[in-house]
Scaffold this motif. Structure first.
Motif, short mmCIF file in Angstrom:
data_model
loop_
_atom_site.label_atom_id
_atom_site.label_comp_id
_atom_site.label_asym_id
_atom_site.label_seq_id
_atom_site.Cartn_x
_atom_site.Cartn_y
_atom_site.Cartn_z
N GLY A 38 0.70 -1.82 8.43
CA GLY A 38 1.26 -2.25 9.70
C GLY A 38 2.77 -2.19 9.65
O GLY A 38 3.36 -1.72 8.67
N THR A 39 3.39 -2.66 10.69
CA THR A 39 4.85 -2.73 10.72
C THR A 39 5.30 -3.92 9.88
O THR A 39 4.51 -4.77 9.48
CB THR A 39 5.36 -2.89 12.16
N VAL A 105 4.53 -0.54 6.50
CA VAL A 105 4.25 -1.06 5.17
C VAL A 105 2.78 -0.82 4.86
O VAL A 105 1.91 -1.17 5.66
CB VAL A 105 4.56 -2.58 5.09
N VAL A 106 2.50 -0.23 3.69
CA VAL A 106 1.14 0.03 3.24
C VAL A 106 0.90 -0.76 1.97
O VAL A 106 1.67 -0.65 1.00
CB VAL A 106 0.91 1.54 2.97
N ARG A 141 6.88 14.01 9.63
CA ARG A 141 5.52 14.20 9.10
C ARG A 141 5.00 12.89 8.49
O ARG A 141 3.84 12.52 8.69
CB ARG A 141 5.53 15.30 8.05
N THR A 142 5.87 12.19 7.77
CA THR A 142 5.46 10.91 7.18
C THR A 142 5.14 9.89 8.28
O THR A 142 4.17 9.14 8.17
CB THR A 142 6.58 10.36 6.27
N GLY A 147 1.22 6.67 11.21
CA GLY A 147 0.58 6.32 12.47
C GLY A 147 -0.94 6.45 12.39
O GLY A 147 -1.68 5.62 12.93
N GLU A 148 -1.41 7.50 11.71
CA GLU A 148 -2.85 7.66 11.53
C GLU A 148 -3.44 6.53 10.70
O GLU A 148 -4.54 6.04 10.98
CB GLU A 148 -3.14 9.01 10.88
N LEU A 149 -2.74 6.12 9.65
CA LEU A 149 -3.22 5.01 8.83
C LEU A 149 -3.32 3.73 9.66
O LEU A 149 -4.31 2.99 9.58
CB LEU A 149 -2.26 4.79 7.65
#
Length: 329
Positions: A38-39, A105-106, A141-142, A147-149
């Motif tokens: 998320g953000t 953040v992942v 690209r990142t 966004g897909e995640l």
């Protein structure tokens, strides 16, 4: 790994008195996928924590805006977005004077890497250079991949965990490509697996005074085979990596805690403080006391500089008509 996740609201405590807090990945249910994305806002205030702390999980940050400094262990990176950064489990990190921080953040534990076990070694290699400034096309690209995640994680449709693992794998491989040739994970095989297990063991117990022989026994190989596998994967010896881990942990404790030098020595596996001092000087070129004082001076200088900077900004915002009193019309 057990103990890497926690239910929301579970208090974070230090493993031992004087240690920085160790944070576990919050999951809503005990059997939930150990992953979150998320953000900075949706992940929560801990994503911007200004105090030194550690994680039981990996953290990847795509910083798209903001000023300040990201500090990992003793390395400092000034923010000039866009960036892509990685924090490994066990590393000490915090955000310093961060303002306007934005991005994605992942978070994920090692247990999440089921479909692509080679990603463990890839993450370890990426951790050797954990901070990148992205060019325009790479940043775009990142951002699309992030966004897909976020979208897949938010929907939670059937099979979403597999899709998330695949997208994460793509992110790691693409990040490795930014670092030039020879940085991809090695082909699967026994030596690579042994080197990977040694890296994980080093992260868990490498600062407790374990010897190369003891590490080899825990992994189930001979010391000679361990040396061959680690040298093939890293170009270095297990002994050198063990010494580096103990030295790095000692530096963290000297800078981030108020433990005495005797206590720091004990934490990193030295019964004799004098021998610890000789070891530390040999590894860093400085005594533990000088090292701590040097970083205290640097910290004080940074704080003094920041106070002066804020004072100048406050002065610049003042109404010009107030300076020297009001002038007659």
């Amino acid at each position: 790994m057990s103990g890497t996740t926690a239910l929301p609201g579970t208090p974070c405590t230090a493993p031992r008195a004087g240690d920085p807090p160790m944070h576990r990945l919050e999951v809503r249910l005990p059997d939930q996928v150990p992953f979150a994305v998320g953000t900075f806002d949706t992940i929560g205030p801990m994503s911007r924590a200004a105090f030194p702390h550690r994680h039981t999980f990996y953290e990847i940050v795509h910083v798209t805006a903001g000023t300040g400094t990201h500090v990992v262990d003793l390395a400092r990176w000034e923010l000039h977005p866009p960036h892509l950064g990685l924090v490994l489990p066990g590393q000490l990190h915090h955000w310093e004077d961060a303002r306007g921080l934005d991005g994605t953040v992942v978070l994920f534990t090692e247990d999440f890497l089921l479909d692509h076990p080679g990603d463990r070694d890839l993450l370890r290699r990426l951790g050797e250079r954990p901070w990148l400034t992205l060019d325009g096309p790479t940043h775009a690209r990142t951002g699309r991949l992030m966004g897909e995640l976020v979208e897949e994680y938010g929907h939670g449709a059937d099979g979403f965990a597999t899709v998330l693992r695949s997208l994460l794998h793509v992110l790691l491989v693409r990040t490795a490509r930014l670092r030039g040739p020879g940085t991809h994970a090695p082909p699967p095989g026994r030596p690579a697996a042994v080197a990977g297990e040694f890296a994980r063991l080093l992260a868990r117990t490498g600062t407790d005074g374990a010897t190369v022989r003891e590490c080899a026994e825990l992994i189930g190989v001979t010391p000679g085979y361990l040396a061959e596998a680690v040298r093939a994967a890293t170009g270095r010896t297990p002994g050198a990596l063990l010494r580096e881990a103990r030295s790095r942990e000692a530096q963290r404790l000297l800078v981030g805690t108020e433990l005495s030098i005797r206590q720091v020595a004990a934490r990193v596996g030295f019964d004799d403080p004098a021998y610890f001092c000789r070891f530390f000087r040999r590894e860093t070129g400085s005594s533990p006391g000088d090292f701590r004082r040097s970083h205290e001076r640097e910290r004080d200088e940074r704080q003094d500089h920041e106070r002066k900077r804020r004072g100048r900004k406050h002065h610049d915002r003042r109404d010009p008509s107030i300076e020297g009193g009001a002038r007659p019309a």
